[in-house]
Design an enzyme around this catalytic site. Sequence first.
Site, PDB file in Angstrom:
ATOM      1  CB  SER A 137       1.538  98.616  -7.146  1.00 25.51           C
ATOM      2  OG  SER A 137       1.914  97.432  -7.776  1.00 25.51           O
ATOM      3  CD  GLU A 252       3.648  88.644  -8.058  1.00 24.38           C
ATOM      4  OE1 GLU A 252       4.617  89.428  -8.093  1.00 24.38           O
ATOM      5  OE2 GLU A 252       2.484  89.006  -7.842  1.00 24.38           O
TER       6      GLU A 252
HETATM    7  C1  LIG Z   1      -5.161  91.465 -10.451  1.00 20.94           C
HETATM    8  C2  LIG Z   1      -4.039  92.333  -9.968  1.00 20.94           C
HETATM    9  C3  LIG Z   1      -3.530  92.129  -8.702  1.00 20.94           C
HETATM   10  C4  LIG Z   1      -2.496  92.947  -8.225  1.00 20.94           C
HETATM   11  N1  LIG Z   1      -2.079  92.771  -6.941  1.00 20.94           N
HETATM   12  C5  LIG Z   1      -1.119  93.568  -6.437  1.00 20.94           C
HETATM   13  C6  LIG Z   1      -0.719  93.451  -5.081  1.00 20.94           C
HETATM   14  O1  LIG Z   1      -1.240  92.637  -4.336  1.00 20.94           O
HETATM   15  N2  LIG Z   1       0.234  94.275  -4.621  1.00 20.94           N
HETATM   16  C7  LIG Z   1       0.857  95.186  -5.416  1.00 20.94           C
HETATM   17  O2  LIG Z   1       1.762  95.850  -4.939  1.00 20.94           O
HETATM   18  N3  LIG Z   1       0.473  95.364  -6.704  1.00 20.94           N
HETATM   19  C8  LIG Z   1      -0.512  94.574  -7.237  1.00 20.94           C
HETATM   20  N4  LIG Z   1      -0.943  94.742  -8.536  1.00 20.94           N
HETATM   21  C9  LIG Z   1      -0.396  95.838  -9.311  1.00 20.94           C
HETATM   22  C10 LIG Z   1       0.485  95.395 -10.453  1.00 20.94           C
HETATM   23  O3  LIG Z   1       1.716  94.908  -9.981  1.00 20.94           O
HETATM   24  C11 LIG Z   1       0.673  96.618 -11.352  1.00 20.94           C
HETATM   25  O4  LIG Z   1      -0.606  96.940 -11.885  1.00 20.94           O
HETATM   26  C12 LIG Z   1       1.631  96.352 -12.480  1.00 20.94           C
HETATM   27  O5  LIG Z   1       2.936  96.216 -11.991  1.00 20.94           O
HETATM   28  C13 LIG Z   1       1.610  97.506 -13.502  1.00 20.94           C
HETATM   29  O6  LIG Z   1       1.797  98.736 -12.874  1.00 20.94           O
HETATM   30  P1  LIG Z   1       0.794  99.964 -13.144  1.00 20.94           P
HETATM   31  O7  LIG Z   1      -0.599  99.458 -12.964  1.00 20.94           O
HETATM   32  O8  LIG Z   1       1.246 101.108 -12.335  1.00 20.94           O
HETATM   33  O9  LIG Z   1       0.944 100.279 -14.689  1.00 20.94           O
HETATM   34  P2  LIG Z   1       2.131 101.119 -15.350  1.00 20.94           P
HETATM   35  O10 LIG Z   1       3.432 100.675 -14.825  1.00 20.94           O
HETATM   36  O11 LIG Z   1       1.790 102.558 -15.241  1.00 20.94           O
HETATM   37  O12 LIG Z   1       2.012 100.662 -16.850  1.00 20.94           O
HETATM   38  C14 LIG Z   1       0.989 101.172 -17.738  1.00 20.94           C
HETATM   39  C15 LIG Z   1       1.199 100.522 -19.097  1.00 20.94           C
HETATM   40  O13 LIG Z   1       2.505 100.908 -19.616  1.00 20.94           O
HETATM   41  C16 LIG Z   1       3.270  99.750 -19.914  1.00 20.94           C
HETATM   42  N5  LIG Z   1       4.684  99.981 -19.583  1.00 20.94           N
HETATM   43  C17 LIG Z   1       5.167 100.537 -18.459  1.00 20.94           C
HETATM   44  N6  LIG Z   1       6.515 100.557 -18.483  1.00 20.94           N
HETATM   45  C18 LIG Z   1       6.885  99.981 -19.654  1.00 20.94           C
HETATM   46  C19 LIG Z   1       8.144  99.696 -20.258  1.00 20.94           C
HETATM   47  N7  LIG Z   1       9.312  99.982 -19.670  1.00 20.94           N
HETATM   48  N8  LIG Z   1       8.150  99.070 -21.473  1.00 20.94           N
HETATM   49  C20 LIG Z   1       6.975  98.748 -22.088  1.00 20.94           C
HETATM   50  N9  LIG Z   1       5.748  99.014 -21.569  1.00 20.94           N
HETATM   51  C21 LIG Z   1       5.712  99.613 -20.366  1.00 20.94           C
HETATM   52  C22 LIG Z   1       2.702  98.663 -19.029  1.00 20.94           C
HETATM   53  O14 LIG Z   1       2.971  97.370 -19.559  1.00 20.94           O
HETATM   54  C23 LIG Z   1       1.220  98.991 -19.029  1.00 20.94           C
HETATM   55  O15 LIG Z   1       0.595  98.487 -20.183  1.00 20.94           O
HETATM   56  C24 LIG Z   1      -1.959  93.960  -9.046  1.00 20.94           C
HETATM   57  C25 LIG Z   1      -2.481  94.152 -10.338  1.00 20.94           C
HETATM   58  C26 LIG Z   1      -3.518  93.378 -10.789  1.00 20.94           C
HETATM   59  C27 LIG Z   1      -4.075  93.634 -12.169  1.00 20.94           C
END
Ligand SMILES: Cc1cc2nc3c(=O)[nH]c(=O)nc-3n(C[C@H](O)[C@H](O)[C@H](O)COP(=O)(O)OP(=O)(O)OC[C@H]3O[C@@H](n4cnc5c(N)ncnc54)[C@H](O)[C@@H]3O)c2cc1C
Length: 381
Positions: A137, A252
């Site tokens: 991410s 995962e």
């Molecule tokens: C506890 C935890 C541990 C994590 N650990 C890691 C890690 O070790 N390494 C790492 O790389 N990442 C990690 N992450 C990050 C995680 O993979 C991302 O938070 C997740 O993929 C969502 O990305 P974002 O936060 O950028 O949200 P966004 O992608 O910006 O999404 C925001 C909102 O929009 C919704 N959304 C986005 N696109 C769509 C779509 N096409 N259709 C419908 N809804 C949509 C999402 O569901 C969400 O509700 C972790 C997250 C958490 C909470």
Amino acid sequence: MTTVNNDVCAGDADLSDFALRAEEWLQTAVPVEWRESRGALSGEESDAIRREWDLQLWRGGFAGIAFPKDFGGQGLGLAEDVIFHVLAAKAQAPDGFSRVGKTLVAPMVVRSGTDWQKERYLPPLLRGEELWCQGFSEPDAGSDLAGVRTRAVRDGDGYRITGRKTWTTFAQHADRIFVLAVTDPDAPRYKNLSMFLVDMRAPGVSINDIRQISGAIHFAETHFDGVFVAERDRVGNEGDGWKIAMELLGDERGGSEAAARYVEIRSDLDLLFRTCGDRPELANALQELDERTETLRWHLAKVIDLEGMGGEAFARAVSVLKVLWSELWQVVARVGFEAHVPADREHWRYQFFESKAVSIYSGTNEIQRNLISERVLGLPR
Ligand SMILES: Cc1cc2nc3c(=O)[nH]c(=O)nc-3n(C[C@H](O)[C@H](O)[C@H](O)COP(=O)(O)OP(=O)(O)OC[C@H]3O[C@@H](n4cnc5c(N)ncnc54)[C@H](O)[C@@H]3O)c2cc1C
């Protein structure tokens, strides 16, 4: 069909033998101070126990349960892995920091790594001596993972990596990180990425801690400023990064975490029945949660049976499972939190905050629902 009852997963005599062995080991191995003062330990105390647990798992013969023997694993199946997670959750065992390495890096290296990478990385990873974190991410690329901007630019016999990753779980403890980066900005989307294995102590790597809502610090932002990585630490060919990342995300979302969560949910629900079962205003909610927990148990057993079939069927079932357990856990935690039982206040506070994250990581539940609607229900995009 494999049965998953409230105590343990059991299918045949071999599984029962394994369960007995695991149960006996867990009885003595789980540190008493962890079991007795869970939630009350300081951050450092808790981290030290979790760190030691990774080493103990190896010594006890329970590291890499479903991992091939050729690479130092136990050579057993998902059923044994699930049984161990179930029993470990029941025994209130710590959750070590080696999870990312064992569940993500190890399968990736076996599938797509070179012989050198297998020899160099798998033994210390399984022994719990080398910890890993995940560099996917970025501030503007989470669900849209293909939009990552971190660049890896050719430099002699390697690459220079520059960019910013975020939400890096366990970055504070990790020795290495796997990084998805753009190697060819002119190539089409999904063909422009490559996967790298990077030393967290290499010059140019730095982290900023991120504090969670529960007060713990298990995340960080990870910065790469011209970090050199040798060509032998690229997994697969240039341009294979997306394919490798998608296979890894399938790992995962596997069944073992769901099994441990099932036990946690069941035990939280039992606690609610014990402490609030006589409260009429909660009767309907508890009944509904009980039925949903049964549905989760049934689905979990199905996923274990599908493991042998692998591929799409398993991946689809795991997406459904992830939505089921994560949303159920959030509701159970909320009902417990709002029930205001003084003796259990700390427990429910912790569960309530921890459960917030589960519908986000490993692919958000919205994304899982997209996958289910397209791949299970066959709905148009
Ligand atoms: C506890 C935890 C541990 C994590 N650990 C890691 C890690 O070790 N390494 C790492 O790389 N990442 C990690 N992450 C990050 C995680 O993979 C991302 O938070 C997740 O993929 C969502 O990305 P974002 O936060 O950028 O949200 P966004 O992608 O910006 O999404 C925001 C909102 O929009 C919704 N959304 C986005 N696109 C769509 C779509 N096409 N259709 C419908 N809804 C949509 C999402 O569901 C969400 O509700 C972790 C997250 C958490 C909470």
